[in-house]
Design a protein around this motif. Structure first.
Motif, short mmCIF file in Angstrom:
data_model
loop_
_atom_site.label_atom_id
_atom_site.label_comp_id
_atom_site.label_asym_id
_atom_site.label_seq_id
_atom_site.Cartn_x
_atom_site.Cartn_y
_atom_site.Cartn_z
N PHE A 126 -6.21 -4.63 14.50
CA PHE A 126 -6.50 -6.06 14.40
C PHE A 126 -5.71 -6.71 13.26
CE2 PHE A 126 -8.95 -9.82 13.20
CZ PHE A 126 -9.20 -10.40 14.45
N LEU A 127 -5.66 -6.04 12.12
CA LEU A 127 -4.89 -6.58 10.99
C LEU A 127 -3.41 -6.70 11.37
CD1 LEU A 127 -6.41 -4.63 7.94
CD2 LEU A 127 -6.90 -6.98 8.65
N GLY A 128 -2.87 -5.68 12.02
CA GLY A 128 -1.47 -5.73 12.40
C GLY A 128 -1.17 -6.83 13.38
N ALA A 129 -2.06 -7.03 14.36
CA ALA A 129 -1.83 -8.04 15.39
C ALA A 129 -2.03 -9.46 14.87
CB ALA A 129 -2.76 -7.79 16.58
N ASN A 130 -2.77 -9.61 13.78
CA ASN A 130 -3.11 -10.95 13.27
C ASN A 130 -2.68 -11.14 11.82
OD1 ASN A 130 -5.01 -12.14 15.56
ND2 ASN A 130 -5.60 -10.00 15.26
N ALA A 131 -1.67 -10.38 11.41
CA ALA A 131 -1.27 -10.39 10.00
C ALA A 131 -0.89 -11.78 9.51
CB ALA A 131 -0.11 -9.42 9.78
N GLY A 132 -0.16 -12.53 10.32
CA GLY A 132 0.26 -13.86 9.89
C GLY A 132 -0.90 -14.78 9.61
N GLU A 133 -1.95 -14.66 10.39
CA GLU A 133 -3.12 -15.52 10.22
C GLU A 133 -3.99 -15.08 9.04
OE1 GLU A 133 -7.26 -16.59 12.66
OE2 GLU A 133 -5.76 -15.21 13.51
N LEU A 134 -4.07 -13.77 8.81
CA LEU A 134 -5.01 -13.24 7.82
C LEU A 134 -4.40 -13.09 6.43
CD1 LEU A 134 -6.60 -10.44 10.03
CD2 LEU A 134 -7.57 -12.69 9.51
N ARG A 135 -3.10 -13.05 6.33
CA ARG A 135 -2.47 -12.78 5.04
C ARG A 135 -2.79 -13.88 4.03
NH1 ARG A 135 2.18 -11.86 6.89
NH2 ARG A 135 2.04 -9.57 6.96
N ALA A 136 -3.17 -13.47 2.82
CA ALA A 136 -3.48 -14.40 1.73
C ALA A 136 -2.87 -13.85 0.46
CB ALA A 136 -4.99 -14.58 1.61
N SER A 137 -3.18 -14.47 -0.68
CA SER A 137 -2.63 -13.97 -1.93
C SER A 137 -3.49 -12.86 -2.53
CB SER A 137 -2.53 -15.12 -2.95
OG SER A 137 -3.83 -15.61 -3.27
N LEU A 138 -4.77 -12.80 -2.11
CA LEU A 138 -5.69 -11.83 -2.69
C LEU A 138 -6.89 -11.71 -1.75
CD1 LEU A 138 -6.06 -10.13 -5.35
CD2 LEU A 138 -7.42 -12.05 -6.21
N ALA A 139 -7.40 -10.49 -1.62
CA ALA A 139 -8.59 -10.27 -0.80
C ALA A 139 -9.80 -10.05 -1.70
CB ALA A 139 -8.40 -9.05 0.11
N MET A 140 -10.93 -10.63 -1.33
CA MET A 140 -12.19 -10.43 -2.02
C MET A 140 -13.07 -9.53 -1.15
SD MET A 140 -11.67 -12.27 -4.66
CE MET A 140 -10.87 -13.73 -5.30
N ILE A 141 -13.51 -8.41 -1.70
CA ILE A 141 -14.33 -7.45 -0.96
C ILE A 141 -15.66 -7.30 -1.70
CG2 ILE A 141 -14.51 -5.07 -0.17
CD1 ILE A 141 -11.47 -4.97 -0.01
N CYS A 142 -16.77 -7.44 -0.97
CA CYS A 142 -18.08 -7.47 -1.61
C CYS A 142 -18.86 -6.17 -1.44
CB CYS A 142 -18.91 -8.63 -1.06
SG CYS A 142 -19.25 -8.53 0.71
N ASP A 143 -18.25 -5.12 -0.93
CA ASP A 143 -18.97 -3.89 -0.56
C ASP A 143 -19.00 -2.87 -1.70
OD1 ASP A 143 -20.42 -2.23 1.05
OD2 ASP A 143 -18.80 -1.69 2.39
N THR A 144 -19.27 -3.34 -2.93
CA THR A 144 -19.34 -2.44 -4.09
C THR A 144 -20.58 -2.82 -4.91
OG1 THR A 144 -17.83 -3.91 -5.32
CG2 THR A 144 -16.84 -2.04 -4.17
N GLY A 145 -20.63 -2.39 -6.15
CA GLY A 145 -21.84 -2.62 -6.93
C GLY A 145 -21.58 -2.86 -8.39
#
Length: 461
Positions: free
Chosen positions: A171-190
């Motif tokens: 999914f990331l490969g097929a939609n890279a142009g749409e999803l690409r940003a300067s930074l990703a925020m991931i909330c799955d930690t503690g």
């Protein structure tokens, strides 16, 4: 109105709306979105629809995107001139077995009072619905105060994380142009173990490998054949036992290629965390740290690679005794990787190591179980210092840059496929019992988590 005054209004809006936000979370938690169980396929989709509807109500352009497995929820805010940010979380949850160990039905969520404060008790409360909703509630309060959503946001909420994310990379490969940003925020930690806020800046990679050694075409009587015929368990034990030397270092040729030493800055920061290895091990009935000689404990679990035997089987292991030479022996082995270690080179080195011990008339099979490189974030990006300051302000304690001994493959996927670093910030606690019965998420973590994201948004807009 100044930016500081607007931020104060957003924080006030979050405080005033906490009860309503908790009710929304409880509603979300009632959906049994267990991605590994085909019987809950419809529930997983229902959770995706719930999220899409909530995001549409906030003004996002939100869609459900089908995959060969469970759907993705993708949403966008309006375009602007702000730094584009991608927010990632997952809405699927772990199975609930064993059900008998739950104090209440896992999908009948409730706010419970505990000596440490109120908690949200339900499957998915901490992993990851409660964390994901800290994003959503921060966006909700921002819009209430500013009249519009923050610009240039992309939201990607996955429905297969708990079943290995088989659709994510395609999914990331097929939609890279749409999803690409300067930074990703991931909330799955503690939070760090002592409750201070933390940004995870490095994650170990992983190689999983199953090995099966076969010798004779049947189990053999050890009195008749012992000492003459090959014993697969003995061969396997010799190969696995020689994976490490007396100092705790892995013996595979080239294993440490790409491993980087801990920087002086991180060493000082990690020493300041006051990690007590004996206390940590005491919680699981142990006392003595093992591992590479001359390494500090946090360095060993965050910044050094490992080789571990996760399971081994063969021969007769039932009640009583049976004197056989088994026809087959198998083991599952994992390697945690750091720095620039190449998973496929490690896999090849392990296979060559096992073959070295194999007699000519025995066979070996290998079955791969995943492989991902380590992820190390570029903390020279000013966004990291800004987020660290925002977290410190909200929690009243200096936030820390920490590592993680485990692996969060999505961070590596974002780096490899979308070419961007990730900022891993979550508010779970060590006692949240994720993946276990009676999972919970502190109301404080939920409330201050949303406030934290509002502060971070304010610094990065």
């Amino acid at each position: 109105m100044s930016d500081e005054a607007k931020l104060a209004q957003v924080l006030g809006q979050l405080d005033a709306g906490l009860d309503a936000a908790l009710e929304r979370l409880l509603d979300f938690l009632r959906i049994p979105s267990i991605s590994t169980d085909p019987a809950h396929r419809g529930d997983v989709r229902r959770a995706a629809e719930w999220l899409r509807n909530e995001l549409e109500l906030l003004g996002f352009h939100a869609e459900i995107r089908d995959t060969p497995g469970h759907p993705m929820v993708v949403a966008h805010s309006q375009k602007g001139d702000a730094r584009p940010l991608l927010f990632y979380g997952h809405y699927d949850v772990q199975p609930v077995d064993p059900l008998s160990l739950w104090d209440r039905p896992p999908f009948d969520p409730q706010i419970q009072q505990t000596p440490a404060g109120p908690v949200i008790r339900a499957r998915g409360a901490a992993d990851d619905k409660g964390q994901l909703m800290t994003f959503v509630e921060a966006f909700r309060a921002w819009k209430a105060v500013h009249g519009s959503l923050p610009s240039d946001l992309v939201l990607l909420f996955e429905g297969e994380e708990e079943s290995g994310s088989p659709s994510l990379r395609p999914f990331l490969g097929a939609n890279a142009g749409e999803l690409r940003a300067s930074l990703a925020m991931i909330c799955d930690t503690g939070l760090y173990s002592d409750g201070r806020p933390a940004i995870t800046t490095q994650l170990r990679g992983l190689v999983g490998e199953e090995v099966v050694i076969r010798a004779a075409d049947r189990d053999l009587h050890s009195g008749s054949f012992g000492g003459l015929a090959a014993n697969p368990i003995m061969i396997l034990a010799q190969a696995l036992g020689s994976l490490k030397d007396a100092s705790g270092r892995v013996t595979l040729p080239g294993f440490y290629d790409g491993v980087e030493e801990l920087s002086d800055t991180l060493r000082r920061d990690w020493e300041a965390l006051g990690f007590d290895a004996a206390d940590f091990l005491g919680g699981v009935g142990l006392r003595e740290p093992i591992g590479e000689k001359g390494r500090m404990p946090l360095e060993m679990v965050w910044n050094r690679p490992t080789a571990e035997i996760n399971g081994i089987a063969g021969g007769y292991a039932g009640d009583g005794f049976k004197t056989v030479l088994p026809a087959e022996a198998r083991a599952k082995v994992s390697f945690r990787l750091t720095g620039g270690q190449d998973p496929e080179r490690i896999r090849a080195a392990f296979r060559a190591h096992v073959r070295h011990f194999l007699p000519d008339d025995c066979t070996v099979e290998f079955h791969p179980h995943g492989g991902s490189m380590a992820s190390v974030m570029d903390t020279s990006d000013p966004a990291f210092a800004a987020a660290k300051a925002a977290l410190s302000e909200e929690w009243g304690r200096e936030a820390a840059y920490i590592g993680a001994g485990g692996s969060i493959p999505v961070a590596g996927d974002f780096k490899e496929i979308l070419g961007m670093d990730s900022m891993l910030i979550g508010f779970g606690r060590d006692d949240d019992r994720i993946h276990s019965p009676n999972e919970k998420y502190d109301v404080e973590s939920f409330a201050k988590g949303a406030r934290s994201w509002a502060r971070i948004l304010a610094t990065l807009r």
